[in-house]
Design a protein around this motif. Structure first.
Motif, PDB file in Angstrom:
ATOM      1  N   GLY A  26     -11.062 -29.770  57.397  1.00 55.75           N
ATOM      2  CA  GLY A  26     -10.852 -30.685  56.286  1.00 55.75           C
ATOM      3  C   GLY A  26     -11.901 -31.779  56.223  1.00 55.75           C
ATOM      4  O   GLY A  26     -12.384 -32.139  55.144  1.00 55.75           O
ATOM      5  N   LYS A  27     -12.283 -32.290  57.400  1.00 56.87           N
ATOM      6  CA  LYS A  27     -13.333 -33.309  57.429  1.00 56.87           C
ATOM      7  C   LYS A  27     -14.664 -32.730  56.969  1.00 56.87           C
ATOM      8  O   LYS A  27     -15.424 -33.378  56.237  1.00 56.87           O
ATOM      9  CB  LYS A  27     -13.463 -33.856  58.839  1.00 56.87           C
ATOM     10  CG  LYS A  27     -12.273 -34.692  59.308  1.00 56.87           C
ATOM     11  CD  LYS A  27     -12.492 -35.192  60.711  1.00 56.87           C
ATOM     12  CE  LYS A  27     -11.300 -36.015  61.184  1.00 56.87           C
ATOM     13  NZ  LYS A  27     -11.483 -36.517  62.570  1.00 56.87           N
ATOM     14  N   MET A  28     -14.963 -31.466  57.393  1.00 56.30           N
ATOM     15  CA  MET A  28     -16.227 -30.842  56.993  1.00 56.30           C
ATOM     16  C   MET A  28     -16.264 -30.606  55.488  1.00 56.30           C
ATOM     17  O   MET A  28     -17.300 -30.811  54.842  1.00 56.30           O
ATOM     18  CB  MET A  28     -16.412 -29.510  57.729  1.00 56.30           C
ATOM     19  CG  MET A  28     -16.686 -29.650  59.217  1.00 56.30           C
ATOM     20  SD  MET A  28     -16.925 -28.047  60.018  1.00 56.30           S
ATOM     21  CE  MET A  28     -18.305 -27.403  59.101  1.00 56.30           C
ATOM     22  N   ASP A  29     -15.126 -30.152  54.935  1.00 63.53           N
ATOM     23  CA  ASP A  29     -15.074 -29.928  53.488  1.00 63.53           C
ATOM     24  C   ASP A  29     -15.315 -31.225  52.733  1.00 63.53           C
ATOM     25  O   ASP A  29     -16.059 -31.270  51.742  1.00 63.53           O
ATOM     26  CB  ASP A  29     -13.731 -29.328  53.092  1.00 63.53           C
ATOM     27  CG  ASP A  29     -13.532 -27.921  53.646  1.00 63.53           C
ATOM     28  OD1 ASP A  29     -14.529 -27.324  54.091  1.00 63.53           O
ATOM     29  OD2 ASP A  29     -12.377 -27.433  53.626  1.00 63.53           O
ATOM     30  N   GLY A  30     -14.678 -32.290  53.220  1.00 63.87           N
ATOM     31  CA  GLY A  30     -14.873 -33.578  52.555  1.00 63.87           C
ATOM     32  C   GLY A  30     -16.298 -34.065  52.684  1.00 63.87           C
ATOM     33  O   GLY A  30     -16.871 -34.612  51.732  1.00 63.87           O
ATOM     34  N   SER A  34     -18.938 -34.649  49.684  1.00 61.42           N
ATOM     35  CA  SER A  34     -19.660 -35.911  49.487  1.00 61.42           C
ATOM     36  C   SER A  34     -21.164 -35.675  49.482  1.00 61.42           C
ATOM     37  O   SER A  34     -21.908 -36.280  48.701  1.00 61.42           O
ATOM     38  CB  SER A  34     -19.281 -36.906  50.589  1.00 61.42           C
ATOM     39  OG  SER A  34     -17.888 -37.155  50.579  1.00 61.42           O
ATOM     40  N   PHE A  35     -21.595 -34.783  50.377  1.00 65.65           N
ATOM     41  CA  PHE A  35     -23.024 -34.483  50.460  1.00 65.65           C
ATOM     42  C   PHE A  35     -23.531 -33.833  49.171  1.00 65.65           C
ATOM     43  O   PHE A  35     -24.614 -34.148  48.688  1.00 65.65           O
ATOM     44  CB  PHE A  35     -23.267 -33.578  51.663  1.00 65.65           C
ATOM     45  CG  PHE A  35     -24.709 -33.264  51.894  1.00 65.65           C
ATOM     46  CD1 PHE A  35     -25.544 -34.208  52.473  1.00 65.65           C
ATOM     47  CD2 PHE A  35     -25.244 -32.035  51.539  1.00 65.65           C
ATOM     48  CE1 PHE A  35     -26.880 -33.930  52.691  1.00 65.65           C
ATOM     49  CE2 PHE A  35     -26.574 -31.755  51.750  1.00 65.65           C
ATOM     50  CZ  PHE A  35     -27.400 -32.712  52.336  1.00 65.65           C
ATOM     51  N   LEU A  36     -22.725 -32.918  48.602  1.00 64.52           N
ATOM     52  CA  LEU A  36     -23.121 -32.268  47.350  1.00 64.52           C
ATOM     53  C   LEU A  36     -23.145 -33.252  46.200  1.00 64.52           C
ATOM     54  O   LEU A  36     -23.858 -33.043  45.205  1.00 64.52           O
ATOM     55  CB  LEU A  36     -22.170 -31.112  47.038  1.00 64.52           C
ATOM     56  CG  LEU A  36     -22.224 -29.912  47.997  1.00 64.52           C
ATOM     57  CD1 LEU A  36     -21.184 -28.882  47.620  1.00 64.52           C
ATOM     58  CD2 LEU A  36     -23.602 -29.273  47.998  1.00 64.52           C
ATOM     59  N   GLY A  37     -22.356 -34.308  46.325  1.00 65.27           N
ATOM     60  CA  GLY A  37     -22.388 -35.322  45.275  1.00 65.27           C
ATOM     61  C   GLY A  37     -23.717 -36.032  45.177  1.00 65.27           C
ATOM     62  O   GLY A  37     -24.055 -36.610  44.140  1.00 65.27           O
TER      63      GLY A  37
END
Length: 513
Positions: A26-30, A34-37
């Motif tokens: 879940g932390k990696m997905d978040g 955020s990184f893709l943003g």
């Protein structure tokens, strides 16, 4: 009194270990979201941010390590994006494509082999559908230039397996600006190509298919060739007699066999057909050496007639056939409707006598004797007179065109270029639906005939021709002996005027690469 502790259920170690894993994912997905943003930021801002991070590292090794990790992460994200795009496109095609897999396979089975290969390369959905054996039931690998090898043929045959119905291989010449010699008007071949386009391409490019190109048909009773119905081979110069006979021995269900420009012997091929292909209905064979192959024997003709009774179409073009053997074939096959002996060297036309009786020949619908060098004018006239008398009621197409004219009764060196004794007009009046092709040179001589016979260029020789549009008022009456069986089909009993032009089979010059 102290309380007893509650008994709790034992904890599942898998669940215990999974919780941190789920939390970590879940932390990696978040973090990734955020990184893709950051992709919405200007490129200059990302460059400045990355430069500040590099400068925060004290040594060069740390900076190099950061650069490598950035490139590795960028490459991983790029591949993940491409993979997801392909997956979504495949799902999209499966949703947008209106047909389910079974109907898609049905559609693919109606396409030619090359189109199926193109479709299979578009998406994974089509690729899966194109792997179905039904898509390769009718293999057509004919080309205008050599670009198909044995591996391609073997792969296609193996994909088809027991579903294999038809195989077409070899080089089929493309359209040419110059008209070819053997033009048959208003006559279509069952295979969709004209005989002209299938003429041997000797002296031109060679196919890269070899003698073993049909080896995939062989095997046990479950081999692909066991249920094969149609086999067409064009200008495979490396195909030889033993290899062809081996392939035919694996095709007991064959109904349609067509061979053009193969360097194989007529006698050996017909013996193999007679032995292994008892269900054959259509047999077309065009020689690669016009007028040179005189290997056919009467016994071979008899065996073919007895073992292949279902034959309805027979075409033997460019072979040295004698009337007595042709008569055995035409009279022997009781269901024969289509006959083509064009460019046959020794046919005079005496085999046409008494064909309209009850023993074979009466079902003929198409008879093609184009460019038969020894075909006599008097025999053609007798045959047409018999047609006018009521014989051959089903005959609707006759081609007696000859680029060198018809032979005269007494001396075949003397050629006939007119229809003075052929009842053309009377025939067309009494049989309005009859198609008669009688194209002869407008004028010409036959002084160099011996040179043309001895030259390989004879098969490519062409004379200007024009269709006959006039007919004499008088016609040659039928001789009383015409309806009597003067030629029994035996090599020992022939018409007194019948001339045999012998040529040893040892002189046959087959080029086998």
């Amino acid at each position: 009194m102290a309380k007893r502790p509650c008994c709790s259920a034992p904890k599942d170690p898998l669940l215990v270990n999974a919780c941190p894993r789920v939390s970590e994912l879940g932390k990696m997905d978040g973090l990734l979201e955020s990184f893709l943003g950051l992709s919405d930021l200007p490129t200059s801002s990302l460059d400045l941010c990355f430069d500040r991070l590099l400068q925060s590292r004290a040594c060069d090794s740390d900076q190099n390590d950061m650069i490598e990790r950035a490139m590795k992460l960028g490459s991983a994200l790029l591949e993940a994006g491409k993979r997801s795009a392909r997956k979504r496109a495949s799902v999209h095609n499966a949703v947008v494509w209106a047909l389910p897999p079974d109907l898609t396979v049905k559609v693919f089975s109606m396409l030619d082999t090359q189109s199926i290969c193109f479709a299979a390369a578009t998406c994974s959905f089509f690729h899966k559908c194109a792997l179905d054996p039904l898509c390769y039931a009718n293999i057509d690998l004919t080309t205008t230039v050599p670009k198909v090898n044995n591996v391609v043929v073997s792969t296609m045959i193996q994909r088809a397996g027991k579903a294999l119905q038809s195989v077409k291989l070899g080089i089929v010449p493309g359209p040419t600006p110059q008209p070819l010699v053997y033009t048959i008007r208003n006559s279509a071949d069952a295979s969709g190509f004209s005989w002209n386009d299938k003429r041997s391409r000797q002296g031109k490019e060679s196919s890269i298919l070899t003698r073993s190109c049909l080896s995939s048909l062989s095997g046990d009773s479950c081999a692909p060739g066991a249920l094969l119905r149609r086999l067409h081979l064009y200008n495979i110069e490396r195909m030889d007699g033993p290899a062809l006979c081996s392939a035919l021995s694996s095709c007991p269900s064959l109904l349609d066999l067509e061979m053009v420009g193969l360097h194989v012997e007529l006698k050996q091929t017909l013996e193999s057909v007679s032995k292994h292909c008892h269900l054959i209905e259509r047999l077309c064979f065009e020689s690669s050496k016009t007028g040179r192959d005189d290997s056919l024997k009467t016994s071979t003709c008899n065996d073919l007639v007895n073992n292949c009774p279902n034959l309805t179409a027979l075409a033997l073009r460019g072979f040295k056939l004698h009337d007595c053997k042709v008569r055995v074939l035409v009279k022997g096959f009781k269901k024969l409707k289509y006959v083509d002996f064009s460019t046959s060297y020794s046919i005079t036309g005496t085999f046409l006598r008494n064909l309209g009786g009850g023993a074979g020949g009466n079902l003929l619908e198409v008879l093609i004797l184009r460019d038969c060098m020894h075909l006599k004018e008097v025999e053609v006239s007798r045959f047409l007179t018999a047609v006018l008398a009521g014989d051959f009621k089903l005959l609707r197409h006759l081609d007696i065109s000859n680029r060198d004219g018809l032979a005269s009764e007494g001396d075949w060196y003397h050629r006939c270029y007119t229809s003075s004794v052929i009842p053309v007009q009377q025939l067309l009046e009494e049989r309005p639906g009859f198609c008669l092709l009688a194209e002869f040179p407008s004028e010409g001589s036959f002084n160099e005939i011996e040179q043309m016979i001895g030259s390989d260029a004879y098969c490519d020789f062409s004379s200007p021709s024009q269709p006959i549009s006039h007919t004499s008022d008088g016609t040659l009456s039928s001789e009383s002996s015409y309806n009597s069986d003067q030629s029994s089909g035996s090599e020992d009993s022939r018409d007194p005027n019948y001339i045999i032009y012998e040529e040893s089979s040892d002189e046959v010059d087959f080029v086998v690469i």
